[in-house]
Design a protein around this motif. Sequence first.
Motif, PDB file in Angstrom:
ATOM      1  N   MET A   1     -30.277 -15.430  15.651  1.00  0.00           N
ATOM      2  CA  MET A   1     -29.166 -14.534  15.329  1.00  0.00           C
ATOM      3  C   MET A   1     -28.082 -14.661  16.389  1.00  0.00           C
ATOM      4  N   PRO A   2     -26.804 -14.636  15.982  1.00  0.00           N
ATOM      5  CA  PRO A   2     -25.730 -14.694  16.979  1.00  0.00           C
ATOM      6  C   PRO A   2     -25.687 -13.411  17.788  1.00  0.00           C
ATOM      7  N   MET A   3     -25.355 -13.540  19.068  1.00  0.00           N
ATOM      8  CA  MET A   3     -25.292 -12.375  19.935  1.00  0.00           C
ATOM      9  C   MET A   3     -23.870 -11.859  20.019  1.00  0.00           C
ATOM     10  N   GLY A   4     -23.422 -11.213  18.961  1.00  0.00           N
ATOM     11  CA  GLY A   4     -22.088 -10.644  18.969  1.00  0.00           C
ATOM     12  C   GLY A   4     -21.999  -9.466  19.920  1.00  0.00           C
ATOM     13  N   LEU A   5     -20.796  -9.170  20.369  1.00  0.00           N
ATOM     14  CA  LEU A   5     -20.605  -8.071  21.305  1.00  0.00           C
ATOM     15  C   LEU A   5     -21.032  -6.745  20.691  1.00  0.00           C
ATOM     16  N   TYR A   6     -20.790  -6.574  19.403  1.00  0.00           N
ATOM     17  CA  TYR A   6     -21.146  -5.311  18.759  1.00  0.00           C
ATOM     18  C   TYR A   6     -22.654  -5.115  18.790  1.00  0.00           C
ATOM     19  N   LEU A   7     -23.406  -6.159  18.405  1.00  0.00           N
ATOM     20  CA  LEU A   7     -24.861  -6.043  18.406  1.00  0.00           C
ATOM     21  C   LEU A   7     -25.393  -5.802  19.815  1.00  0.00           C
ATOM     22  N   ASN A   8     -24.760  -6.400  20.806  1.00  0.00           N
ATOM     23  CA  ASN A   8     -25.223  -6.225  22.176  1.00  0.00           C
ATOM     24  C   ASN A   8     -25.002  -4.798  22.654  1.00  0.00           C
ATOM     25  N   ARG A   9     -24.036  -4.101  22.073  1.00  0.00           N
ATOM     26  CA  ARG A   9     -23.827  -2.696  22.425  1.00  0.00           C
ATOM     27  C   ARG A   9     -24.847  -1.800  21.731  1.00  0.00           C
ATOM     28  N   ILE A  10     -25.180  -2.101  20.493  1.00  0.00           N
ATOM     29  CA  ILE A  10     -26.098  -1.260  19.731  1.00  0.00           C
ATOM     30  C   ILE A  10     -27.525  -1.384  20.267  1.00  0.00           C
ATOM     31  N   LYS A  11     -28.006  -2.583  20.432  1.00  0.00           N
ATOM     32  CA  LYS A  11     -29.339  -2.849  20.971  1.00  0.00           C
ATOM     33  C   LYS A  11     -29.215  -4.091  21.843  1.00  0.00           C
ATOM     34  N   PRO A  12     -29.086  -3.901  23.143  1.00  0.00           N
ATOM     35  CA  PRO A  12     -28.726  -5.017  24.020  1.00  0.00           C
ATOM     36  C   PRO A  12     -29.667  -6.213  23.910  1.00  0.00           C
ATOM     37  N   TRP A  13     -29.078  -7.379  23.932  1.00  0.00           N
ATOM     38  CA  TRP A  13     -29.876  -8.597  23.959  1.00  0.00           C
ATOM     39  C   TRP A  13     -30.438  -8.821  25.364  1.00  0.00           C
ATOM     40  N   VAL A  14     -31.602  -9.436  25.386  1.00  0.00           N
ATOM     41  CA  VAL A  14     -32.279  -9.774  26.636  1.00  0.00           C
ATOM     42  C   VAL A  14     -32.519 -11.275  26.647  1.00  0.00           C
ATOM     43  N   SER A  15     -32.137 -11.918  27.742  1.00  0.00           N
ATOM     44  CA  SER A  15     -32.375 -13.349  27.920  1.00  0.00           C
ATOM     45  C   SER A  15     -33.587 -13.539  28.816  1.00  0.00           C
ATOM     46  N   VAL A  16     -34.619 -14.183  28.286  1.00  0.00           N
ATOM     47  CA  VAL A  16     -35.793 -14.533  29.085  1.00  0.00           C
ATOM     48  C   VAL A  16     -35.651 -15.990  29.489  1.00  0.00           C
ATOM     49  N   ILE A  17     -35.570 -16.229  30.788  1.00  0.00           N
ATOM     50  CA  ILE A  17     -35.437 -17.582  31.324  1.00  0.00           C
ATOM     51  C   ILE A  17     -36.787 -17.978  31.898  1.00  0.00           C
ATOM     52  N   CYS A  18     -37.443 -18.918  31.244  1.00  0.00           N
ATOM     53  CA  CYS A  18     -38.780 -19.337  31.646  1.00  0.00           C
ATOM     54  C   CYS A  18     -38.691 -20.699  32.333  1.00  0.00           C
ATOM     55  N   THR A  19     -39.099 -20.765  33.590  1.00  0.00           N
ATOM     56  CA  THR A  19     -39.116 -22.022  34.323  1.00  0.00           C
ATOM     57  C   THR A  19     -40.549 -22.532  34.437  1.00  0.00           C
ATOM     58  N   SER A  20     -40.719 -23.832  34.192  1.00  0.00           N
ATOM     59  CA  SER A  20     -42.052 -24.422  34.156  1.00  0.00           C
ATOM     60  C   SER A  20     -42.100 -25.666  35.024  1.00  0.00           C
ATOM     61  N   PHE A  21     -43.151 -25.772  35.819  1.00  0.00           N
ATOM     62  CA  PHE A  21     -43.417 -27.005  36.564  1.00  0.00           C
ATOM     63  C   PHE A  21     -44.926 -27.193  36.660  1.00  0.00           C
TER      64      PHE A  21
END
Length: 333
Positions: free
Chosen positions: A1-21
């Motif tokens: 789903m696109p992360m539009g500004l409106y949606l981010n205000r209603i229910k904020p998006w969370v970015s999980v950055i997973c680093t693997s080695f």
Amino acid sequence: MPMGLYLNRIKPWVSVICTSFNQQAYVEQALQSVIEQDYPNVELIVIDNGSTDGSADRIAAFMQHHPSIQFIRNPVNVGLNRAFNQGLALAGGRYVIDLSADDVLLPSRIRKQVNFFEELAGPYAVVFSNATYIDPTGRDLGTHYAVDANGNALSAIPSGNVFRPILESYFICTPTMMMRRDVLNELGGYDETLAYEDFDFWVRSARLYQYAYLDEVLTLKRQCPGSLSAQVVLPDNTLLQSTLAVCYKAYDRCTTPDEYGALAKRIRTFIRKAFYAEQFDLALKFGDLLRHIERPGFNSTLILGLSRFHLPVNKIYQQYLKFYPVGQSAKLV
């Protein structure tokens, strides 16, 4: 789903950055724990940092079932902090979680931390929580903060202005943090000149922003051989040099006698660590910084004096640790 500004205000998006080695045994479980979150607006960004054990292939196979995952495959290891910053450059969420590929998010973690974050008033940059430590097989090793029968921490956990507490001791379990993306961007992400991220991020962000503790176990933190906290005793580790750099940053940010005193306590600890790691010149550099704050006491003066003789103490120290393993206080920071 696109992360539009409106949606981010209603229910904020969370970015999980997973680093693997080289975490092929665990990476699928880590990624699956993100997929199984009971919060809808989550984007997953994965960076394989030059793994040689098949981790990248495991990630690619996982993506066949979850094509929305963004994947960066580094041909060589560019360092933990740079790898995270690669993911941060792609992140669009209001909040960010830095997930190691051997840790696990419990299903309600993101929902509970977002809800808590959204209720806070004031300049908060971080929400952190309790964690359960597990061994490589997944066996429970206990919690980061001791808990009562209801799962609540037995002691008061610092919240609000935590700059002095983070100088005093390691009290935040790093993988439990949810961070504001705009704060990370304001700080320029993680410092890529350093070998690790958490102490530096705490020093730079806690001087400007507040932290809030959510009293629940929401993460499983895996304890594996070869972790950063285990490497700090090795003679050739680069972690202590990074710590010295962060201590200088902290010194520049201290404003009260209590803060300088807390930093001095931290420096005294790392004089000992550098000595035991046979990084004697570095121990003396920690001593130079300590003298900017206070006159070294007897113990520090003794260790600094012994450092000039370059005594072979590391093997003895490592044998000592096998018989008398240290607790949480001996972690990297």
